[in-house]
Structures are given as structure tokens and as C-alpha cells.
Design a protein around this motif. Structure first.
Motif, PDB file in Angstrom:
ATOM      1  N   SER A  71     -26.768   5.372   6.928  1.00 42.81           N
ATOM      2  CA  SER A  71     -26.333   5.086   8.295  1.00 42.81           C
ATOM      3  C   SER A  71     -25.556   3.782   8.359  1.00 42.81           C
ATOM      4  O   SER A  71     -24.531   3.684   9.055  1.00 42.81           O
ATOM      5  CB  SER A  71     -27.546   5.031   9.228  1.00 42.81           C
ATOM      6  OG  SER A  71     -27.153   4.669  10.531  1.00 42.81           O
ATOM      7  N   ARG A  72     -26.024   2.781   7.626  1.00 42.01           N
ATOM      8  CA  ARG A  72     -25.322   1.489   7.611  1.00 42.01           C
ATOM      9  C   ARG A  72     -23.951   1.630   6.937  1.00 42.01           C
ATOM     10  O   ARG A  72     -22.951   1.080   7.425  1.00 42.01           O
ATOM     11  CB  ARG A  72     -26.179   0.445   6.888  1.00 42.01           C
ATOM     12  CG  ARG A  72     -25.516  -0.902   6.694  1.00 42.01           C
ATOM     13  CD  ARG A  72     -25.139  -1.575   7.988  1.00 42.01           C
ATOM     14  NE  ARG A  72     -24.648  -2.945   7.720  1.00 42.01           N
ATOM     15  CZ  ARG A  72     -23.782  -3.589   8.486  1.00 42.01           C
ATOM     16  NH1 ARG A  72     -23.293  -3.013   9.586  1.00 42.01           N
ATOM     17  NH2 ARG A  72     -23.394  -4.805   8.178  1.00 42.01           N
ATOM     18  N   VAL A  73     -23.889   2.366   5.834  1.00 41.09           N
ATOM     19  CA  VAL A  73     -22.603   2.611   5.182  1.00 41.09           C
ATOM     20  C   VAL A  73     -21.661   3.327   6.149  1.00 41.09           C
ATOM     21  O   VAL A  73     -20.490   2.943   6.299  1.00 41.09           O
ATOM     22  CB  VAL A  73     -22.791   3.429   3.889  1.00 41.09           C
ATOM     23  CG1 VAL A  73     -21.444   3.922   3.364  1.00 41.09           C
ATOM     24  CG2 VAL A  73     -23.508   2.602   2.824  1.00 41.09           C
ATOM     25  N   ARG A  74     -22.160   4.340   6.820  1.00 46.24           N
ATOM     26  CA  ARG A  74     -21.329   5.074   7.783  1.00 46.24           C
ATOM     27  C   ARG A  74     -20.823   4.154   8.886  1.00 46.24           C
ATOM     28  O   ARG A  74     -19.670   4.263   9.308  1.00 46.24           O
ATOM     29  CB  ARG A  74     -22.127   6.216   8.408  1.00 46.24           C
ATOM     30  CG  ARG A  74     -22.249   7.440   7.550  1.00 46.24           C
ATOM     31  CD  ARG A  74     -22.889   8.600   8.288  1.00 46.24           C
ATOM     32  NE  ARG A  74     -22.049   9.103   9.377  1.00 46.24           N
ATOM     33  CZ  ARG A  74     -22.303  10.210  10.056  1.00 46.24           C
ATOM     34  NH1 ARG A  74     -23.384  10.926   9.773  1.00 46.24           N
ATOM     35  NH2 ARG A  74     -21.497  10.609  11.022  1.00 46.24           N
ATOM     36  N   GLN A  75     -21.670   3.259   9.345  1.00 46.68           N
ATOM     37  CA  GLN A  75     -21.271   2.340  10.408  1.00 46.68           C
ATOM     38  C   GLN A  75     -20.075   1.497   9.973  1.00 46.68           C
ATOM     39  O   GLN A  75     -19.090   1.356  10.724  1.00 46.68           O
ATOM     40  CB  GLN A  75     -22.443   1.433  10.779  1.00 46.68           C
ATOM     41  CG  GLN A  75     -22.130   0.453  11.902  1.00 46.68           C
ATOM     42  CD  GLN A  75     -23.327  -0.435  12.227  1.00 46.68           C
ATOM     43  OE1 GLN A  75     -23.938  -1.034  11.350  1.00 46.68           O
ATOM     44  NE2 GLN A  75     -23.664  -0.508  13.522  1.00 46.68           N
ATOM     45  N   VAL A  76     -20.131   0.956   8.760  1.00 45.90           N
ATOM     46  CA  VAL A  76     -19.033   0.101   8.281  1.00 45.90           C
ATOM     47  C   VAL A  76     -17.787   0.936   7.991  1.00 45.90           C
ATOM     48  O   VAL A  76     -16.656   0.492   8.243  1.00 45.90           O
ATOM     49  CB  VAL A  76     -19.491  -0.722   7.063  1.00 45.90           C
ATOM     50  CG1 VAL A  76     -18.323  -1.510   6.461  1.00 45.90           C
ATOM     51  CG2 VAL A  76     -20.611  -1.681   7.467  1.00 45.90           C
ATOM     52  N   VAL A  77     -17.968   2.143   7.479  1.00 45.25           N
ATOM     53  CA  VAL A  77     -16.823   3.050   7.294  1.00 45.25           C
ATOM     54  C   VAL A  77     -16.186   3.342   8.650  1.00 45.25           C
ATOM     55  O   VAL A  77     -14.950   3.289   8.808  1.00 45.25           O
ATOM     56  CB  VAL A  77     -17.258   4.349   6.589  1.00 45.25           C
ATOM     57  CG1 VAL A  77     -16.139   5.394   6.646  1.00 45.25           C
ATOM     58  CG2 VAL A  77     -17.642   4.073   5.137  1.00 45.25           C
ATOM     59  N   ASP A  78     -17.014   3.653   9.656  1.00 48.33           N
ATOM     60  CA  ASP A  78     -16.499   3.944  10.995  1.00 48.33           C
ATOM     61  C   ASP A  78     -15.741   2.750  11.576  1.00 48.33           C
ATOM     62  O   ASP A  78     -14.646   2.901  12.140  1.00 48.33           O
ATOM     63  CB  ASP A  78     -17.644   4.327  11.938  1.00 48.33           C
ATOM     64  CG  ASP A  78     -18.231   5.699  11.628  1.00 48.33           C
ATOM     65  OD1 ASP A  78     -17.569   6.486  10.923  1.00 48.33           O
ATOM     66  OD2 ASP A  78     -19.363   5.966  12.084  1.00 48.33           O
TER      67      ASP A  78
END
Length: 526
Positions: A71-78
Motif C-alpha cells: 500500500s505504501r509503495v502504491r501510494q508513492v507510485v500514485d
């Protein structure tokens, strides 16, 4: 090719999600939207987010990714995509933590590798085409007979990655996928091996990646590699020519997924002299640009001060920025050393015009006067005695003034006017685990150190050269007025007398003698 060209220039969010075990473990702050916005505002078009997954998934056979980490990786990708970046994610230190064991346990490693990429492909299946997947960072293997077999092993993993991602459908059917060479090396044999993978896959949406940290003696400051010289230049041009001829000329794009110098680190100042680094930056930018290579700066914290959102050295950033579009002029040095007392005489530097024309010198907002303060003959710039005397001011040790050479394009070249006298050293006693040479630097800066036995053979680590590795074997401490000789240096020094020669940037050389007996060390100037 067009997609990779649009990624130029790129920046690495280094020592963050690749850190072990988590985002802040290696000293960087949590990534924020403000930081990503700042990097984007500085002209960067792509961001590589290295990610180590080893500690963030469950057990076999599912290897389920940790929901909070993903979820944290996705947040930074987003956030990054929202800023307009192209974004590249990968499996990073997994390469040496467990993927390297693939030759000895193909089933277990391949199952784990596929499980991670299957979950990532599913998570990001319908993301923008600006999201890019890179199979493995700096692949390396244990248990093979050599690089040729390792090339074959890497081909298996790269091929499995491409086929798995493509089979997941959606945006992944045409997503840009990035494949590394073994060690991300630009040696021809490694490039040829990856060419075989491309020929086998026949996929139009693939890019090749290599890393570039320069000619090793210069990158680490060992073996006397203190300057950006012909060795550094030929290594750079040769590597970039090889990837251009092997891939780009055939329509296969190349991403230099990491570049910098190995020893350039703001926590270890002085290993790489600033002006020599600026020449390297200028050359990397130019040589990549004319070969249509996309470059991604490795920044683990040495370039961007992430808390303050500013560049640690604005001039270094300006040189990089200029190199994306034009050449910049440089000079043989960015330092002019003057004595503390006595008559100051004229000093000359050689201009490296790099296709520009010299426009003049400036101190702050004041232009220096051609013919009075300086003269130019061909590529020789001479600062007059009168100008240097004025610039030196009260001639206190250290930098007394900074002037800029300006050219018809590109970044200006800063020149420091420095007052110094030959450094002095004193006798010392200590042990192999704690030994420092009292040193009055008197405005000078250390460039490198040689170590030789009485018969002239090299002493200490890397015994193929008398010039030792800066910081690994020795380290100046300008505040404490000492030069520290490291335990790692003494670990490979025989008992007896060793002659040390300290080379300073002014051109001064100082000889010092140490005698090692067991763990006891004494030092003297005679």
C-alpha cells in the motif's frame, strides 16, 4: 524509443524503499508528495523507485506481499504519476539476497520470483503506461561456472518476467519492460548476451538497462585516479558507444538506470574533487545525449537534501541540468592556489571550451576586465598578478574569493582563489586501530596518499598500486588537524618502515614515515 526518450532525465529515490528492512532504515526521511513535486519541478521526467521485497512477503508457496508495504509503495507510485513522472519499479536488493541463489535452487527461487511479479503485475495491471517494470537490479549469481553461464541464467529470469507480465493482460500487454545485463555491466559480452534475450522475445516494448559509475580508479579515488583524465573519458565513451551500437542503433532503447561516482557521498567530503566531478557530470550528460541514452541519477541523499528540499550543491545540479540540452565549458582546474606571503604572480588555466566560446570572468555581479584582470590566448586563461592580489584580500588560509568563467552556453565554471602554504606534520605514536598524523593543512586540501616499503613496492591494501583508496585507507580531518590512517590500512601492512607521500591539490607533496611493530605504530617526518 519515444517512451524512453520522454523519460530523460531520470532520478532515483535511492536508499529508501530498497533499504533493509524498510523505508527509513538507511537514514532517509519518509517520501512526501512535496519532495516528489520538488524533484519534478527541477526538470526530472522520470523516477526510479528501487524496492527490496525480501522482508515484505509471506512464506511459500504464495509469498503473499505484505499489505501495508504494498500500500505504501502504491501510494508513492500514485503520487509520482500524479506529478507527471514516468515511474520505474523493480526487485532491488532481492538480487543478492535470494535471487543470486537461483542456479542452485531453480524451483524455489523461480517460484518466489514469479509469485512476486505475479502480484505486482496484478496490482498495477491497469495503471498508466507511464509505469515501467524493471525485472531485477544488478543481477548476480552464485554457483555458476562463470559469466557465460550466469548470462544464460539471467536469460531464464528475464524471459520468465516478460512472459508473466504480458500474460497478465490489461495495460501490462504493452507496458514498457526493462531488462538488465548481468551486473548491469556494459561489457560487450554482457550486452551480446542480453541481445540474445531480445532476439528470443521479439517484443517491441522492451528496453535494456546498464549502470554507469565511471572508471573505477576515479570513481573510488584509488591508484592515483584523482582527475577526470583520458582514462575516465575513454571508459565513458567506450561504454556508451557499446550500448548505442548494440541496442540503440537497432531501435532498442537504453536506460542508464543508475549513474554517479561510487565515492561521491556528502558524508565523506573530499574523496572526489568538486571540479573534476563537474567535468565528469558534463561529459556524462553530453555523451548520453548524443547517443539517445536516458540517464537516471543515483541519489541516496548526496544530491537532494530531502528534508529541506534543496540541492546540497546548487552548482552540481546546474551542471547536470545544463548537460540535458547543451555543453558547458570547463577548465583544467577550479582552484588557484596562492602563497600566504611573498609576491603573488600570474596564474594560468587551460579552458576546455567543449564547443562553446569564452565570454569573460565575473566576481558576483562585477565583470573582471579583459587585459587588466585577465588575458586569453587560445585556450589559455591567465589571471594577472594584480587581479589575484586583489582577490586574495588579507590572504587568510583557505578560499578568499570565487570567480566564474562564463561561456556562450551552459553552466558557468567556478574558480576558487585559495591561499595556502605547504602543510606541516609532526611525530605521532599510536596503534593499528587508532593512529593519526598531526597535520597543519594551512589552507591546502589532500588529494591522495602513496604508501611504499623500503624497496619501493606498494604497501597496504590494493598492493598493485602505491596510491591508496581515499577514506578506506586514510582520511583527512580538517577540523582536528589530523590525517587518520585506518585499521583497514594497517591490516595489510607488514611490520617495518613505510614511506607515505601525501599529495595535495596545490601540487605540494609531503613525505612522512611510519614504523609498524605488531599493533604499535610510530610516525615521524624524518
Amino acid at each position: 524509443m519515444a517512451r524512453v526518450a520522454a523519460m530523460q532525465p531520470g532520478w532515483n529515490l535511492g536508499n529508501t524503499f530498497d533499504a533493509i528492512p524498510d523505508e527509513t532504515s538507511w537514514g532517509n526521511p519518509p517520501t512526501t508528495q512535496a519532495m516528489l513535486h520538488y524533484v519534478r519541478s527541477q526538470g526530472y521526467n522520470s523516477i526510479r523507485i528501487p524496492i527490496t521485497w525480501s522482508n515484505h512477503h509471506g512464506a511459500a508457496p504464495d509469498y503473499t506481499l505484505d499489505a501495508a508495504w504494498l500500500s505504501r509503495v502504491r501510494q508513492v507510485v500514485d503520487w509520482s504519476l500524479a506529478e507527471g513522472f514516468y515511474v520505474m519499479i523493480n526487485l532491488h536488493h532481492d538480487s543478492w539476497q535470494w535471487i543470486n541463489g537461483y542456479p542452485g535452487d531453480r524451483t524455489t527461487v523461480m517460484n518466489r520470483y514469479n509469485a512476486l511479479w505475479r502480484q505486482l503485475a496484478g496490482t498495477f495491471r491497469d495503471y498508466s503506461q507511464k509505469l515501467v517494470f524493471e525485472s531485477i537490479n544488478e543481477p548476480q549469481f552464485t554457483g555458476t561456472s562463470g559469466d557465460s553461464e550466469s548470462d544464460q541464467v539471467l536469460n531464464e529470469l528475464n524471459t520468465a518476467f516478460v512472459r508473466l507480465v504480458r500474460a497478465s493482460g490489461g495495460g501490462n500487454a504493452t507496458r514498457l519492460l526493462v531488462l538488465p545485463t548481468l551486473y548491469t555491466s556494459s561489457e560487450q559480452a554482457r550486452l551480446d548476451a542480453l541481445t540474445g534475450t531480445f532476439n528470443q522475445l521479439r517484443d517491441p516494448n522492451l528496453a535494456a538497462t546498464v549502470h554507469f559509475y565511471g572508471w573505477w580508479p576515479f570513481s573510488a579515488n584509488i591508484a592515483g585516479g584523482t582527475r577526470y583524465d583520458s582514462n575516465v573519458e575513454s571508459d565513458l565513451v567506450g561504454g556508451f558507444d557499446r550500448v548505442y551500437n548494440t541496442f540503440v542503433s537497432r531501435g532498442i532503447p537504453v536506460i542508464i538506470g543508475e549513474w554517479a561516482l561510487l565515492a561521491y557521498d556528502y558524508t565523506r567530503p573530499g574523496i572526489i574533487e568538486r571540479g573534476e566531478f563537474l567535468k565528469y557530470i558534463e561529459a556524462v550528460g553530453y555523451n548520453a545525449r548524443i547517443r539517445k541514452l536516458t540517464t537516471m541519477l543515483w541519489d541516496a541523499g548526496s544530491f537532494l537534501e530531502r528534508n529541506a528540499l534543496r540541492w546540497r550543491d546548487q552548482g552540481i545540479y546546474e551542471m547536470m541540468k545544463a548537460s540535458w540540452t547543451v555543453r558547458s565549458g570547463t577548465a583544467s582546474s577550479d582552484q588557484v592556489y596562492l602563497p600566504r606571503s611573498g609576491t603573488i604572480t600570474a596564474r594560468s588555466l587551460t579552458l576546455n571550451l567543449n564547443g562553446t566560446s569564452f565570454q569573460g570572468l565575473r566576481q558576483g555581479s562585477t565583470n573582471l576586465v579583459n587585459g587588466t584582470d585577465y588575458t586569453v590566448s587560445g585556450t589559455t586563461l591567465t589571471l594577472t598578478a594584480a587581479a589575484l592580489t586583489r582577490l586574495a584580500g588579507n590572504r587568510a588560509y583557505g578560499v578568499n574569493a570565487t570567480i566564474e568563467a562564463r561561456f556562450s552556453q551552459g553552466a558557468p565554471w567556478q574558480i576558487s582563489i585559495i591561499t595556502s602554504d605547504p602543510p606541516t606534520q609532526a611525530a605521532a605514536t599510536g596503534t593499528t586501530s587508532s593512529f593519526s598524523i598531526p597535520t597543519q593543512f594551512r589552507g591546502d586540501q589532500l588529494a591522495t596518499m602513496e604508501a611504499k616499503y623500503a624497496d619501493g613496492s606498494p604497501a597496504g591494501p590494493a598492493n598493485w598500486t602505491s596510491y591508496k583508496e581515499f577514506w578506506a585507507s586514510f582520511q583527512p580531518d580538517y577540523t582536528a588537524n589530523t590525517i587518520i590512517l585506518k585499521p583497514e590500512f594497517f591490516a595489510e601492512v607488514n611490520d617495518g618502515r613505510v614511506t607515505l607521500t601525501f599529495h595535495f591539490w596545490s601540487g605540494t607533496k609531503i613525505t612522512y614515515y611510519i614504523t609498524k611493530s605488531g599493533t604499535t605504530v610510530t610516525g615521524s617526518t624524518t
